[in-house]
Design a protein around this motif. Structure first.
Motif, PDB file in Angstrom:
ATOM      1  N   GLY A 300      -3.665  -8.249 -40.499  1.00 19.43           N
ATOM      2  CA  GLY A 300      -4.206  -9.451 -41.131  1.00 19.43           C
ATOM      3  C   GLY A 300      -5.127  -9.095 -42.283  1.00 19.43           C
ATOM      4  N   GLU A 301      -5.992  -8.095 -42.068  1.00 20.49           N
ATOM      5  CA  GLU A 301      -6.906  -7.668 -43.130  1.00 20.49           C
ATOM      6  C   GLU A 301      -6.106  -7.161 -44.338  1.00 20.49           C
ATOM      7  OE1 GLU A 301      -9.947  -8.052 -43.545  1.00 20.49           O
ATOM      8  OE2 GLU A 301     -11.030  -8.039 -41.645  1.00 20.49           O
ATOM      9  N   HIS A 302      -5.074  -6.391 -44.043  1.00 14.72           N
ATOM     10  CA  HIS A 302      -4.225  -5.850 -45.110  1.00 14.72           C
ATOM     11  C   HIS A 302      -3.621  -7.000 -45.922  1.00 14.72           C
ATOM     12  CE1 HIS A 302      -1.543  -3.012 -47.036  1.00 14.72           C
ATOM     13  NE2 HIS A 302      -0.504  -3.771 -46.703  1.00 14.72           N
ATOM     14  N   GLN A 303      -3.124  -7.984 -45.184  1.00 18.05           N
ATOM     15  CA  GLN A 303      -2.494  -9.127 -45.839  1.00 18.05           C
ATOM     16  C   GLN A 303      -3.537  -9.934 -46.626  1.00 18.05           C
ATOM     17  OE1 GLN A 303       0.770  -8.975 -45.257  1.00 18.05           O
ATOM     18  NE2 GLN A 303       1.221 -10.594 -46.733  1.00 18.05           N
ATOM     19  N   ARG A 304      -4.746 -10.030 -46.054  1.00 16.30           N
ATOM     20  CA  ARG A 304      -5.796 -10.790 -46.739  1.00 16.30           C
ATOM     21  C   ARG A 304      -6.140 -10.116 -48.075  1.00 16.30           C
ATOM     22  NH1 ARG A 304     -11.057 -13.085 -43.814  1.00 16.30           N
ATOM     23  NH2 ARG A 304     -11.535 -10.947 -43.216  1.00 16.30           N
ATOM     24  N   ALA A 305      -6.119  -8.787 -48.063  1.00 16.44           N
ATOM     25  CA  ALA A 305      -6.414  -8.071 -49.304  1.00 16.44           C
ATOM     26  C   ALA A 305      -5.345  -8.384 -50.363  1.00 16.44           C
ATOM     27  CB  ALA A 305      -6.483  -6.575 -49.033  1.00 16.44           C
ATOM     28  N   LEU A 306      -4.092  -8.546 -49.893  1.00 18.02           N
ATOM     29  CA  LEU A 306      -3.016  -8.846 -50.848  1.00 18.02           C
ATOM     30  C   LEU A 306      -3.055 -10.291 -51.324  1.00 18.02           C
ATOM     31  CD1 LEU A 306       0.010  -7.133 -49.031  1.00 18.02           C
ATOM     32  CD2 LEU A 306      -1.297  -6.260 -50.974  1.00 18.02           C
ATOM     33  N   GLU A 307      -3.446 -11.170 -50.408  1.00 16.11           N
ATOM     34  CA  GLU A 307      -3.409 -12.599 -50.719  1.00 16.11           C
ATOM     35  C   GLU A 307      -4.743 -13.239 -50.396  1.00 16.11           C
ATOM     36  OE1 GLU A 307       0.094 -14.946 -49.316  1.00 16.11           O
ATOM     37  OE2 GLU A 307       0.170 -13.271 -47.933  1.00 16.11           O
ATOM     38  N   PRO A 308      -5.754 -12.970 -51.183  1.00 16.46           N
ATOM     39  CA  PRO A 308      -7.082 -13.488 -50.820  1.00 16.46           C
ATOM     40  C   PRO A 308      -7.129 -15.009 -50.724  1.00 16.46           C
ATOM     41  CG  PRO A 308      -7.144 -12.155 -52.860  1.00 16.46           C
ATOM     42  CD  PRO A 308      -5.732 -12.218 -52.441  1.00 16.46           C
TER      43      PRO A 308
END
Ligand code: PMP
Length: 959
Positions: A300-308
């Motif tokens: 989720g954190e990884h994805q959040r970094a990609l799609e803030p």
């Protein structure tokens, strides 16, 4: 299979495609035209299409996925759909017959849309809902068991088999160092937990993403979610079968962090009932669940970094961390034991270690000691009237046993009331996992067996017992400065004085636990008791004393009741009723010692187990209890008290045993005195179980039910007048009208001013009598008046009263005029053997004394007003709360649907949820949709706040 970090740098940005482009794709490729609504998704771009011919989901695949992978997903859906129609989406063919179309260089698919709300959108998931979700996921997993596809061996970040690699690859995406460390440690522990079992875990094609986002639910008639579909086959892959169970268990366990394990247990229970899990799978599950939580949080954190900007991602990430934190607090050994227990397997397979310490090894006093159990359970006879909350009273109990030469022992496995702090939102920890040895302060304590000090805490020590696989926790003493190895007989310290606020007098808490446990809490919640007790074995061998509680297994009382008690005598909360074994003031206690606020008991009007009532009964039972034909003073004194509370001309009393008998007698009086037979009453209103009183419900030809004066009092009065006229004209005028002055049966509906007066006038004009049934609503409960008929400004000819009269003891009264009683006496006499017995009358007097001395009617008014304010606010806030009826401490919260239908099923489910939150409340009324609120009159404003708070929580977050 690749095991090096296959995920590093793997970006899964959803494909960028506008709604117009998607609409064109749907039209051109699949011939579907309609309104497009974007759907939340992690990696793909999805749109719901509302088309005239139906609803669909258009899926635009992420470029990272190959056509073979998309084919895998489609085939898996088809395969499951063939076995379980309607449960999973089905792919649809494009115009050219292909299932994967090409639109502007994107791979596009169309699948059927399934109705339902994601389980994630429900803030509360009741245990049966979690079980159903587990079953649903297991059915799909079962169907996939026979599915194969060449692309199934994909390497996905969500595959728990790669959790360790994923966590290494994604750790750097976590900005917060604390979180990073939490994830690292959790993953390491999970990896260690998994390692011994990986080769035994069954591998097959699985759904892979069985989260509560993807389990859809319909609402059952009670408004509870009913899991009905599993969507999103985007992560279908070959992996461990048990992962599908673990993923669901992980995702549901963040709602109430203190119940994460119980929630996971329900999922496992449901899954196992469809796809039985093997020993290895059950052993691996705790680690699988944590591993999944780690990759959810990191992914989720990884994805959040990609799609803030993606809200769906951000919301999910925060939740994932909460879940991970809650899950890492659960000892894996406990989770394992609890899962096994839920699956009907022995919670812990290992045979108990043989411990052979020398007699009296722990403390001299234990050598040749006679242990005397101190009963600290809800059924204790040693502690009365709330004394279990009183350190002084507890010390006395212990001292008495000690003076008799015994060593007092607090038992192992006992479900205790002594830790009672009143009702609480969460299940309290009440099951004792060790034994308490009450020893004088300063008593020297020694190591009973050789071992090693693992931890020395404040007043406690944790030892590893050599070669036993067990740990020993001794608490309640001042440890000497020791470290490292200890030999049997080494002095550990001396028994400590009780700490400030500690209820139990000085004692050693002695507890064993398996070595897999890092911490040995002294108490466990009842829902996890069998798992905990399996991990914390009976310390009897260590002490040389019998210390185990001998409670009957959970469920025995229910089974016995079912077997020997006639089925029409129903239970509240069937089929899973709490076993209530004690009452004190406004609280009821279940057999495990959990306290509930009792909001239902108009019977225990002065509070449960009131000492004055108990003393009166006990005193009189010791002195005399006989039938009522003897002259004894109590009967006259009780009758006098009742008459003094009643207006003229109500001046004589009959004493019987129950409200039903009182109603039956009232009816007989009316019939004999008037020489008539017919009865008027309000439709559907209950007045008792005797053959005659019960006829107000069955309405034979001589009973004339009139529409209730709610919601249309004028219509009801008109109907009453017409019925009287009709009966008079037919030559069968009514003997009486029997009704409650305030309609308790309907949930406390108060007729408008003048209504009852007009009804009485109509009946009396035709020569009939008026009977007021005060069984529920009388006796000060309304606050403003002692009798409900006073609130209505009428004086009946006959009054029946029960329930409160004896505070639970069977005593009831019929209060009437001398004329009516004498006129009846000329025709018949009355003998009820124990109606108005000496004990009943003394109890009746004591209840009235308490009502007066404790000014409970006034309390009913004050606290009742507060209840009205608090519940009135709920009616404003929640559409389902339609109206609040009643006065004082007789209230009814009416629940209904927007279309006016009574919310019967919801009311029942809400009561079940309220029980979980520590409140006992039940529905009433013809639609069983009015929560009747009629607590003992000793309730406080604080109790009302608790009730209102739990109701608000339930109405807000679901049930
Ligand atoms: N009248 C009313 C209004 C009642 O609610 C009840 C009991 N629920 C009765 C009479 C009968 O009383 P008992 O159960 O004491 O026989």
């Amino acid at each position: 299979m690749k095991t090096a970090n296959p995920f590093a740098g793997h970006e899964l940005r959803p494909p960028q495609l506008t709604a117009e482009e998607a609409a064109t794709a749907a039209r051109v490729c699949f011939g579907v035209e309609g309104e497009l609504l974007p759907l939340d998704s992690h990696q793909d771009r999805n749109f719901r299409i509302e088309a005239p011919g139906g609803r669909y989901v258009l899926k635009i695949a992420n470029d990272a996925f190959t056509p073979a992978e998309l084919d895998l997903q489609n085939r898996a859906m088809e395969h499951v759909g063939a076995e379980l129609p309607g449960i999973v989406p089905q792919p649809l063919a494009a115009g050219d017959g292909r299932y994967i179309a090409d639109a502007a260089g994107r791979r596009v698919r169309l699948v059927t849309y399934l109705d339902g709300e994601p389980l994630r959108d429900f803030d509360h998931l009741a245990p049966p809902v979690l079980r159903d979700a587990g079953r649903l996921v297991a059915r799909v997993a079962g169907a996939l068991g026979s599915f194969e596809h060449p692309a199934a061996d994909r390497v996905l970040q969500w595959d728990v088999r790669h959790a360790h690699d994923v966590s290494s690859a994604f750790a750097s995406a976590v900005p917060d160092a604390g979180r990073r460390e939490l994830a690292r440690r959790a993953m390491e522990r999970a990896a260690r937990g998994l390692e011994p079992f990986t080769s035994e875990l069954r591998v097959q094609v699985i759904h892979g993403d069985t989260t509560d986002w993807n389990v859809l639910a319909r609402r059952d008639p009670a408004g509870r979610p009913l899991p009905c579909a599993l969507i999103d086959f985007g992560d279908v892959m070959r992996s461990w079968l048990a992962a599908d169970c673990a993923v669901l268990a992980t995702s549901v366990s963040g709602r109430n962090p203190v119940r994460s394990l119980q929630e996971a247990v329900e999922v496992v229970r449901g899954f196992h009932s469809v796809v039985p899990l093997t020993d290895a799978e059950l052993a691996a599950l705790p680690a699988l669940i944590v591993a999944r939580a780690v990759i959810s949080a990191l992914g989720g954190e990884h994805q959040r970094a990609l799609e803030p900007a993606n809200r769906y991602v951000a919301r999910g990430v925060e939740l994932s961390w909460g879940i991970l934190r809650a899950l890492t607090a659960i000892p894996p050994a406990l989770a394992h034991a609890a899962f096994r227990d839920a699956c009907g397997l022995p919670a812990h397979g290992r045979p108990p270690a043989r411990l052979r310490p020398a007699p009296g090894a722990l403390a001299d006093e234990l050598e040749r000691a006679r242990p005397a159990p101190v009963d600290l359970s809800p059924q204790t006879d040693a502690l009365e009237a709330g004394a279990w909350r009183d350190a002084g009273a507890l010390t006395e109990v212990v001292e008495r046993l000690r003076l008799a030469g015994a060593v007092p022992v607090g038992r192992y496995g006992e479900r205790r009331i002594v830790h009672d702090t009143g009702p609480g939102l969460d299940e309290p920890s009440t099951v004792h996992l060790g034994a308490d040895i009450f020893l004088p302060e300063g008593t020297v304590t020694r190591a009973p067996l050789p071992g090693r000090v693992l931890r020395a805490g404040d007043q406690e020590l944790l030892l590893e017992l050599r070669d036993s696989g067990l740990r020993l926790r001794v608490a309640g003493f001042v440890p000497r400065d020791i470290d490292g190895e200890v030999a049997a007989g080494d002095e550990l310290g001396a028994v400590a004085a009780p700490r400030a606020g500690q209820r139990l007098p000085a004692h050693l808490h002695v507890q064993l636990g398996v070595e897999e446990l890092d911490e040995l809490p002294g108490l466990a919640p009842a829902s996890l008791a069998s798992a905990w007790l399996a991990l914390c074995p009976d310390p009897a061998p260590l002490l040389g004393l019998e210390v185990a509680a001998t409670a009957e297994p959970v469920g025995t009382a229910l089974e016995r009741r079912r077997r020997f008690v006639a089925s029409p005598q129903r239970l509240y909360y069937a089929p899973k009723p709490p076993q209530i074994e004690r009452g004190w003031r406004q609280w009821l206690y279940d057999v495990a010692g959990r306290a509930y606020l009792d909001v239902i008991n108009n019977v225990a009007i002065v509070g449960h187990s009131h000492p004055m009532v108990e003393a009166a009964a006990a005193r009189q039972l010791r002195r005399l209890n006989t039938n009522s034909r003897f002259l004894y003073d109590a009967m006259g004194r009780f009758a006098e008290r009742l008459v003094r509370l009643s207006p003229d001309p109500l001046e004589v009393v009959f004493l019987v045993n129950s409200g039903s008998e009182a109603g039956d007698l009232a009816l007989r009086l009316a019939r004999v005195v008037t020489g008539r037979h017919d009865l008027l009453c309000f439709e559907g209103c209950y007045h008792g179980w005797t053959a005659a009183t019960n006829e107000t419900l069955s309405a034979p030809p001589w009973v004339h039910p009139v529409t209730r004066p709610h919601p249309d009092p004028e219509g009801s009065l008109r109907e009453l007048a017409e019925t009287v006229d009709r009966l008079v004209a037919a030559g069968r005028p009514p003997a009486a009208l029997l009704c409650e002055p305030v309609l308790g049966n309907l949930g406390g509906v108060v007729p408008p001013a003048g209504c009852l007066d007009r009804a009485y006038a109509a009946v009396r004009a035709a020569g009939g009598l008026c009977i007021a049934d005060e069984v529920q609503v009388g006796y000060g409960r309304l606050g403003s008046h002692f009798w409900a008929f006073e609130q209505q400004g009428v004086v009946p000819d006959i009054v029946t009263v029960a329930k409160a009269t004896g505070n639970g003891h069977p005593v009831a009264a019929v209060i009437t005029t001398r004329d009516i009683a004498d006129s009846f006496g000329r025709a018949e006499d009355l003998f009820s053997s124990v109606g108005g017995s000496p004990v009943s009358c003394e109890v009746g007097i004591a209840v009235l004394d308490v009502l007066e001395e404790e000014r409970l009617q006034e309390n009913a008014r004050k606290v009742g007003d507060h209840l009205s304010d608090r519940l009135g606010a709920l009616v404003e806030e929640f559409p389902i709360a339609r109206a609040l009826h009643g006065i004082g401490l007789y209230r009814g919260l009416e629940l209904g649907h927007e279309d006016g239908r009574p919310a019967t099923e919801a009311a029942r489910a809400i009561c079940e949820r309220m029980l979980e939150l520590g409140v006992i409340v039940q529905p009433t009324g013809p639609g069983a949709n009015v929560l009747k609120l009629k607590p003992p009159l000793c309730v406080t404003k604080r109790d009302v706040d608790y009730l209102a708070g739990t109701l608000a929580e339930t109405l807000k977050n679901g049930w």
